[in-house]
Design an enzyme around this catalytic site. Structure first.
Site, PDB file in Angstrom:
ATOM      1  N   ASP A  46       0.839  -1.198   0.000  1.00  0.00           N
ATOM      2  CA  ASP A  46       0.000   0.000   0.000  1.00  0.00           C
ATOM      3  C   ASP A  46       0.873   1.248   0.000  1.00  0.00           C
ATOM      4  O   ASP A  46       1.745   1.412   0.855  1.00  0.00           O
ATOM      5  CB  ASP A  46      -0.890  -0.002   1.246  1.00  0.00           C
ATOM      6  CG  ASP A  46      -1.800   1.215   1.309  1.00  0.00           C
ATOM      7  OD1 ASP A  46      -2.945   1.127   0.837  1.00  0.00           O
ATOM      8  OD2 ASP A  46      -1.362   2.269   1.841  1.00  0.00           O
ATOM      9  N   TYR A  51       2.563  10.030  -0.099  1.00  0.00           N
ATOM     10  CA  TYR A  51       3.659   9.439   0.672  1.00  0.00           C
ATOM     11  C   TYR A  51       5.025   9.755   0.051  1.00  0.00           C
ATOM     12  O   TYR A  51       6.047   9.636   0.720  1.00  0.00           O
ATOM     13  CB  TYR A  51       3.509   7.917   0.756  1.00  0.00           C
ATOM     14  CG  TYR A  51       2.283   7.420   1.472  1.00  0.00           C
ATOM     15  CD1 TYR A  51       1.445   8.282   2.177  1.00  0.00           C
ATOM     16  CD2 TYR A  51       1.947   6.070   1.437  1.00  0.00           C
ATOM     17  CE1 TYR A  51       0.311   7.814   2.820  1.00  0.00           C
ATOM     18  CE2 TYR A  51       0.821   5.591   2.092  1.00  0.00           C
ATOM     19  CZ  TYR A  51      -0.004   6.470   2.765  1.00  0.00           C
ATOM     20  OH  TYR A  51      -1.129   5.995   3.395  1.00  0.00           O
ATOM     21  N   LYS A  76      -3.018   6.042  -3.996  1.00  0.00           N
ATOM     22  CA  LYS A  76      -4.148   6.917  -3.657  1.00  0.00           C
ATOM     23  C   LYS A  76      -3.963   8.317  -4.237  1.00  0.00           C
ATOM     24  O   LYS A  76      -2.836   8.807  -4.365  1.00  0.00           O
ATOM     25  CB  LYS A  76      -4.291   7.038  -2.121  1.00  0.00           C
ATOM     26  CG  LYS A  76      -4.266   5.707  -1.395  1.00  0.00           C
ATOM     27  CD  LYS A  76      -4.356   5.897   0.114  1.00  0.00           C
ATOM     28  CE  LYS A  76      -4.008   4.622   0.841  1.00  0.00           C
ATOM     29  NZ  LYS A  76      -2.560   4.365   0.885  1.00  0.00           N
ATOM     30  N   HIS A 107      -7.930   9.466  -1.451  1.00  0.00           N
ATOM     31  CA  HIS A 107      -7.304   9.389  -0.137  1.00  0.00           C
ATOM     32  C   HIS A 107      -8.157   9.981   0.984  1.00  0.00           C
ATOM     33  O   HIS A 107      -8.239   9.426   2.081  1.00  0.00           O
ATOM     34  CB  HIS A 107      -5.948  10.090  -0.190  1.00  0.00           C
ATOM     35  CG  HIS A 107      -4.949   9.553   0.787  1.00  0.00           C
ATOM     36  ND1 HIS A 107      -3.607   9.545   0.554  1.00  0.00           N
ATOM     37  CD2 HIS A 107      -5.105   8.999   2.014  1.00  0.00           C
ATOM     38  CE1 HIS A 107      -2.967   9.009   1.589  1.00  0.00           C
ATOM     39  NE2 HIS A 107      -3.856   8.678   2.479  1.00  0.00           N
TER      40      HIS A 107
END
Length: 260
Positions: A46, A51, A76, A107
Site C-alpha cells: 500500500d 507518501y 491513492k 485518499h
C-alpha cells in the site's frame, strides 16, 4: 505462508487480508522496507501519491524478482489533486513501473463537494485500464451512499483508521451490506499493545500482542496494512499463520472498544 484474500467487487482480483503499509517511509528506507516485506512473503503493498515513495516501491518490486501479477498494489489520489485524476494516476503508474495499479483510492473526501466528480473520473480511468479496481479512504457511509446514488458505482474498498479499540460491528456490517471491503490502517497506533487482554492472549499462543491484533483483523476479514522499517518486525508481523484466535478470544479483543 499463504494469506487469505477477499474478492474485489467488479474485478477478477483477490485482495490479501494482510498487506504492507508504507506511510512515512521515504527514500532508501522505503525501498529497503518494501524489499524486506516482499522477501518475507507479503504480496500486497500500500502506497499513496502523498507518501512520496512510489518510485521506491516500484524499484523494490522490480528488484525483488517477484512477478508483478503476484503483488496487489494500492495507491491513492490526494484530495488537492481533484480535477487532475488522469495526470495523477499516470504519474503513479510511471513511478511504480507498472502498466496499471490494482486499486486506486480517493485518499480523503475532496473539499467543496467534489467527491462525485472525482469518482466519475475514477470510474472512467478504471474502464480505460489504468487501475483494475477503485475505492475510497476515510469516507463515511453517507459519503459512500452519495457516490452510489449519483453514479451507480460503489467503491470496492474503504480504507479507514481501524483497530480493536475502534471495533464497530455496525460500521463493518454497513460496509458489507454495500459490497465494500473494510481496510484498516494504523492497527497499532489505535491499540494499547500492553493491554492485559492482548498480552494474555499473546502468551497463550506464544506470539507478541501485535500479531494478535493482526490475526484479529484477518479473522474478521478486515484488510490490515501494518508498517515497519525494521526487517525483523516486518517479518514477524507477517508470521500470523501458525495460530488462530478462539471465538472467546475474538470476543475479548472486540471488547476493547467498549473500554474506551
Amino acid at each position: 505462508m499463504t494469506i487469505p484474500a477477499l474478492p474485489v467487487a467488479g474485478s477478477d482480483l483477490a485482495m490479501p487480508l494482510l498487506g504492507f503499509g508504507t506511510w512515512q517511509l521515504r527514500g532508501e528506507q522505503a525501498y529497503k522496507a518494501v524489499r524486506a516485506a516482499l522477501d518475507a512473503g507479503y504480496r500486497h503493498i500500500d502506497t499513496a501519491t502523498m507518501y512520496g515513495n512510489e518510485a521506491e516501491v516500484g524499484r523494490a518490486l522490480a528488484d525483488s524478482g517477484v512477478l508483478r501479477d503476484q503483488v496487489f498494489i494500492t495507491t491513492k489520489l490526494p484530495p488537492e489533486r481533484a480535477g487532475k485524476e488522469r495526470a495523477t494516476i499516470s504519474e503513479s503508474v510511471r513511478l511504480l513501473g507498472v502498466d496499471a495499479v490494482d486499486l486506486w483510492l480517493i485518499h480523503w473526501p475532496p473539499s467543496r463537494g467534489r467527491s462525485v466528480a472525482v469518482w466519475r473520473s475514477f470510474v472512467a480511468l478504471r474502464d480505460e485500464g489504468l487501475t483494475r479496481a477503485i475505492g475510497v479512504s476515510n469516507f463515511d457511509i453517507s459519503d459512500i451512499d452519495s457516490l452510489v446514488s449519483e453514479t451507480g458505482e460503489a467503491p470496492a474498498v474503504n480504507q479507514i483508521r481501524f483497530g480493536p479499540a475502534l471495533w464497530d460491528a455496525g460500521l463493518v456490517s454497513a460496509h458489507r451490506d454495500r459490497g465494500v471491503i473494510v481496510e484498516g490502517y494504523s492497527p497499532f497506533k489505535t491499540t494499547d499493545l500492553h493491554d492485559p487482554v492482548l498480552t494474555r492472549i499473546a502468551a497463550a499462543h506464544d506470539v507478541d500482542p501485535a500479531r494478535v491484533v493482526l490475526r484479529w483483523h484477518v479473522q474478521h476479514e478486515i484488510v490490515v496494512i501494518p508498517k515497519s522499517a525494521s526487517p525483523a518486525r516486518v517479518s514477524s508481523n507477517f508470521d500470523i499463520g501458525g495460530f488462530a484466535l478462539t471465538d472467546e478470544e475474538m470476543a475479548a479483543v472486540d471488547g476493547l472498544a467498549k473500554r474506551r
